[in-house]
Design an enzyme around this catalytic site. Structure first.
Site, mmCIF file in Angstrom:
data_model
loop_
_atom_site.group_PDB
_atom_site.id
_atom_site.type_symbol
_atom_site.label_atom_id
_atom_site.label_comp_id
_atom_site.label_asym_id
_atom_site.label_seq_id
_atom_site.Cartn_x
_atom_site.Cartn_y
_atom_site.Cartn_z
ATOM 1 N N GLU A 1 6.469 -2.843 7.434
ATOM 2 C CA GLU A 1 5.203 -3.146 6.786
ATOM 3 C C GLU A 1 5.300 -2.642 5.348
ATOM 4 O O GLU A 1 5.510 -1.453 5.104
ATOM 5 C CB GLU A 1 4.030 -2.482 7.505
ATOM 6 C CG GLU A 1 3.654 -3.184 8.795
ATOM 7 C CD GLU A 1 2.376 -2.647 9.410
ATOM 8 O OE1 GLU A 1 1.800 -1.668 8.888
ATOM 9 O OE2 GLU A 1 1.957 -3.193 10.448
ATOM 10 N N ASP B 1 -7.303 3.127 3.811
ATOM 11 C CA ASP B 1 -6.229 4.083 3.579
ATOM 12 C C ASP B 1 -6.774 5.468 3.258
ATOM 13 O O ASP B 1 -7.705 5.614 2.470
ATOM 14 C CB ASP B 1 -5.332 3.608 2.433
ATOM 15 C CG ASP B 1 -4.623 2.314 2.762
ATOM 16 O OD1 ASP B 1 -4.158 2.190 3.907
ATOM 17 O OD2 ASP B 1 -4.545 1.433 1.888
ATOM 18 N N TYR C 1 -2.438 -5.127 15.391
ATOM 19 C CA TYR C 1 -2.370 -3.750 14.918
ATOM 20 C C TYR C 1 -3.610 -3.046 15.466
ATOM 21 O O TYR C 1 -4.724 -3.301 15.008
ATOM 22 C CB TYR C 1 -2.351 -3.732 13.392
ATOM 23 C CG TYR C 1 -2.081 -2.386 12.758
ATOM 24 C CD1 TYR C 1 -2.718 -1.226 13.187
ATOM 25 C CD2 TYR C 1 -1.191 -2.267 11.695
ATOM 26 C CE1 TYR C 1 -2.485 0.005 12.596
ATOM 27 C CE2 TYR C 1 -0.953 -1.044 11.077
ATOM 28 C CZ TYR C 1 -1.595 0.087 11.539
ATOM 29 O OH TYR C 1 -1.372 1.295 10.937
#
Length: 273
Positions: free
Chosen positions: A49, A60, A175
């Site tokens: 990734e 994030d 994911y």
């Protein structure tokens, strides 16, 4: 079959699970991204990734935010990320590359132009964090037209309706965000992951990778006994941050080799969570 599907099929035939490391393109310097990608492969990565840096990330944590900031300072853009993938493909035509990022740079690039250029560069999948499946049928179709897998996130709070939307528009793998928080958090509930993975796999019909909160071989090994893939990012970025000049690639390779060994040992022995 796509590179991603081929990789998962090959690993399943061997009784192994995919190791999917994340790095940010251009961090700490653009000329170090290719050596780091090579180090990931040498350390046992099955899929890479590659983060496309963005100034305002929403998923994030501070570690990956710092990586994006360093990359942006050096002028890293989505076009330069694709150029790095193109360079990587000149020496490696086997390891799948998934671009992970945010909608703003893709929209600025133009979805059709991005799909065309990403395919030409050798991208295999795209995970756009802030493209919810119910709002991006056109984006998913554009990716699929050029044999790029649109990959989506599922979370502990995802509903049955969201499972269905992801199954409809997604491809490659899911994911699964293993905790309520941002990347780099350390509150992983392994029992909850073990309960959720079989349900997700059954309803979406795709391999499930687990990320967020995985920081060591022991945790990766336990996740590997129930999931199809282990995704690890913030811990790798920390290794890059803490490496002396010129030592990031070998240190990342060594760290990832330990994760790979722990996962393979756990799946071979059938260790349960």
């Amino acid at each position: 079959m796509s590179r991603i599907s081929t990789t998962f099929a090959s690993l399943a035939a061997q009784g192994r699970k995919a190791l999917i490391p994340f790095i940010t393109a251009g961090d700490p310097q653009p000329d170090q991204t290719l050596p780091l990608m090579r180090a990931l492969v040498a350390g046992g990565a099955d899929i890479i990734e590659l983060g496309a840096p963005f100034s305002d990330p929403m998923a994030d944590g501070p570690t990956i935010q710092r990586a994006s900031e360093r990359a942006l300072v050096h002028g890293m853009s989505l076009r330069r990320v694709l150029a790095l993938v193109r360079d990587f493909r000149r020496e490696n035509d086997a390891t799948p590359i998934v671009l992970m990022g945010y909608a703003n740079p893709v929209e600025a690039y133009g979805i059709d132009a991005f799909a065309r250029d990403a395919h030409e560069a050798g991208v295999d999948g795209v995970l756009v964090v802030d493209y919810p499946p119910e709002e991006c049928a056109g984006f998913a179709a554009a990716m699929k037209r050029v044999q790029i897998d649109p990959i989506f996130l599922l979370a502990p709070t995802s509903t049955a309706k969201r499972f269905g939307e992801v199954a409809q528009f997604g491809a490659g793998y899911i994911y699964y965000v293993s905790l309520k928080g941002v990347t780099g958090s350390a509150t992983l509930d392994l029992d909850e992951v073990a309960r959720r993975i079989p349900l997700i796999r059954e309803q979406v019909g795709m391999p499930v990778g687990v990320g967020f909160g995985i920081r060591d071989g022991a945790t990766a090994a336990r996740i590997a006994t129930v999931a199809d893939a282990v995704v690890i990012g913030s811990r790798i970025i920390e290794e890059i941050e803490n490496s002396p000049a010129g030592e990031a690639a070998p240190r990342v390779q060594g760290f990832l080799s330990g994760i790979r060994a722990a996962m393979d040992t756990a799946t071979k022995q059938g260790v349960a969570l």
